[in-house]
Write a protein that holds these residues in place. Structure first.
Motif, short mmCIF file in Angstrom:
data_model
loop_
_atom_site.label_atom_id
_atom_site.label_comp_id
_atom_site.label_asym_id
_atom_site.label_seq_id
_atom_site.Cartn_x
_atom_site.Cartn_y
_atom_site.Cartn_z
N ASP A 197 0.83 -1.21 0.00
CA ASP A 197 0.00 0.00 0.00
C ASP A 197 0.87 1.26 0.00
N ALA A 198 1.91 1.23 0.81
CA ALA A 198 2.80 2.39 0.86
C ALA A 198 3.47 2.60 -0.50
N GLY A 199 3.88 1.49 -1.12
CA GLY A 199 4.51 1.61 -2.43
C GLY A 199 3.55 2.14 -3.49
N VAL A 200 2.29 1.65 -3.46
CA VAL A 200 1.29 2.13 -4.42
C VAL A 200 1.00 3.61 -4.20
N LYS A 201 0.91 4.01 -2.92
CA LYS A 201 0.65 5.41 -2.61
C LYS A 201 1.79 6.30 -3.13
N THR A 202 3.01 5.84 -2.92
CA THR A 202 4.15 6.62 -3.41
C THR A 202 4.14 6.72 -4.93
N MET A 203 3.78 5.61 -5.60
CA MET A 203 3.71 5.62 -7.05
C MET A 203 2.61 6.56 -7.55
N ASN A 204 1.46 6.53 -6.85
CA ASN A 204 0.37 7.44 -7.25
C ASN A 204 0.79 8.90 -7.09
N GLU A 205 1.44 9.20 -5.97
CA GLU A 205 1.90 10.57 -5.77
C GLU A 205 2.91 10.97 -6.86
N THR A 206 3.78 10.01 -7.21
CA THR A 206 4.75 10.30 -8.27
C THR A 206 4.05 10.54 -9.60
N ASP A 207 3.02 9.68 -9.90
CA ASP A 207 2.28 9.87 -11.16
C ASP A 207 1.57 11.22 -11.19
N GLN A 208 0.97 11.61 -10.05
CA GLN A 208 0.30 12.90 -10.00
C GLN A 208 1.29 14.05 -10.20
N GLU A 237 2.03 14.18 -13.86
CA GLU A 237 0.93 14.78 -14.62
C GLU A 237 0.89 16.29 -14.45
N ARG A 238 1.14 16.77 -13.22
CA ARG A 238 1.16 18.22 -13.02
C ARG A 238 2.31 18.86 -13.80
N SER A 239 3.43 18.16 -13.83
CA SER A 239 4.56 18.70 -14.60
C SER A 239 4.23 18.74 -16.08
N LYS A 240 3.53 17.69 -16.57
CA LYS A 240 3.13 17.67 -17.98
C LYS A 240 2.19 18.83 -18.30
N GLN A 241 1.23 19.08 -17.39
CA GLN A 241 0.29 20.18 -17.61
C GLN A 241 1.02 21.53 -17.65
N VAL A 242 1.98 21.69 -16.74
CA VAL A 242 2.74 22.94 -16.73
C VAL A 242 3.51 23.10 -18.05
N VAL A 243 4.11 21.98 -18.52
CA VAL A 243 4.86 22.05 -19.77
C VAL A 243 3.94 22.38 -20.94
N GLU A 244 2.74 21.73 -20.98
CA GLU A 244 1.79 22.00 -22.06
C GLU A 244 1.31 23.45 -22.04
N GLN A 245 1.03 23.94 -20.84
CA GLN A 245 0.61 25.34 -20.74
C GLN A 245 1.73 26.29 -21.19
N THR A 246 2.94 25.94 -20.83
CA THR A 246 4.07 26.78 -21.24
C THR A 246 4.22 26.78 -22.76
N ILE A 247 4.08 25.57 -23.37
CA ILE A 247 4.17 25.49 -24.83
C ILE A 247 3.06 26.28 -25.49
N GLU A 248 1.83 26.17 -24.92
CA GLU A 248 0.71 26.90 -25.50
C GLU A 248 0.91 28.40 -25.42
N VAL A 249 1.37 28.86 -24.27
CA VAL A 249 1.63 30.29 -24.11
C VAL A 249 2.72 30.75 -25.08
N GLY A 250 3.75 29.91 -25.23
CA GLY A 250 4.81 30.26 -26.17
C GLY A 250 4.31 30.33 -27.60
N THR A 251 3.42 29.37 -27.98
CA THR A 251 2.87 29.38 -29.33
C THR A 251 2.02 30.63 -29.56
N GLN A 252 1.16 30.95 -28.59
CA GLN A 252 0.35 32.16 -28.73
C GLN A 252 1.20 33.41 -28.82
N THR A 253 2.25 33.45 -28.03
CA THR A 253 3.15 34.61 -28.08
C THR A 253 3.81 34.73 -29.44
#
Length: 265
Positions: free
Chosen positions: A142-153, A156-172
């Motif tokens: 359970d502890a390992g799964v929880k750690t993996m879920n936190e890592t996945d989250q 995903e947040r890092s991916k969203q930040v990267v996508e937003q950055t790319i989108e802002v760069g494209t619009q600019t």
């Protein structure tokens, strides 16, 4: 010693600066013995290193001046100056060795502090091992799964930040491209307007010249008509005036005719 040596004013000035730096180095190393903080010691050593570099530069300059004046001085004076140069080099080397000693001492202190810091973290690691050994297999899973879920989250947040950055760069980039094209069109329009203004100015000047020419022609025609009218009036009023020539195309006034008739005898 400086007073016994025969030196030029330039050599005396360099020699005095070297001696001043040596006194500053001696006082600096004495103060360094009373400093306990390693950061302050490091800063003091940096200042002393700068002093030693300045001394090295001055000694080289002193040596150059000796070589320049070597032909002017007697051999005894040249020997004394060279001996003084060697003495200053030895004194400078002694300070360099002293600096190395303090630097090694500082490095050893830092290594000891690093070892103490690493040793302080070992009990926490051992505590984590003991906590893991006390958990069951399911808890570990359970502890390992929880750690993996936190890592996945986090990923995903890092991916969203990267996508937003790319989108802002494209619009600019799109906005900058549009603004660049708009600036180009504005420049072209300004060139067209400037060309039109020049053409209009030339046209106005030409119209002005034509109007002035037409006015002059009309004035001359008016004067001619007035003169003709005046001549006609004078001819009509005083037809016997021979000072005025007849106007071509205009017949002179007819003389009064008298009727003659014959009488019967």
């Amino acid at each position: 010693m400086a007073n016994e040596l025969q030196m030029s004013p330039q050599l005396e000035q360099i020699h005095g600066e070297i001696k001043d730096n040596f006194r500053a180095l001696s006082n600096g190393f004495q103060r360094l013995n009373n400093i306990k903080d390693s950061n302050r010691q490091s800063k003091q050593l940096e200042e002393l290193t700068g002093r030693m570099k300045e001394c090295k530069r001055l000694v080289k300059e002193f040596d150059r001046e000796i070589k320049v004046e070597e032909s002017k001085n007697p051999p005894e004076v040249n020997k004394q100056l060279n001996d003084e140069k060697q003495s200053m080099i030895k004194e400078l080397n002694s300070y360099v060795q002293l600096r190395k000693t303090y630097m090694n001492s500082l490095d050893n202190k830092r290594v000891e502090l690093f070892d103490m810091g690493a040793g302080a973290s070992e009990p926490m690691a051992e505590e984590n091992v003991r906590m893991a050994s006390a958990m069951s297999n399911q808890e570990l899973i359970d502890a390992g799964v929880k750690t993996m879920n936190e890592t996945d989250q986090a990923i995903e947040r890092s991916k969203q930040v990267v996508e937003q950055t790319i989108e802002v760069g494209t619009q600019t980039a799109v906005t900058l491209k549009g603004q660049t094209e708009q600036m180009g069109r504005i420049v072209n329009e300004l060139d067209t307007i400037q060309f039109s203004i020049k053409k209009a100015s030339q046209l106005v000047k030409e119209i002005g010249r034509q109007v002035a020419t037409d006015k002059c022609i009309m004035l001359f025609l008016f004067l001619i008509v007035c003169g003709v009218i005046a001549i006609i009036i004078v001819k009509i009023v005083n037809p016997s005036n021979k000072n005025i020539r007849d106007i071509p195309g205009l017949a002179p006034p007819a003389p009064s005719r008298r009727l003659l008739y014959a009488r019967d005898p």
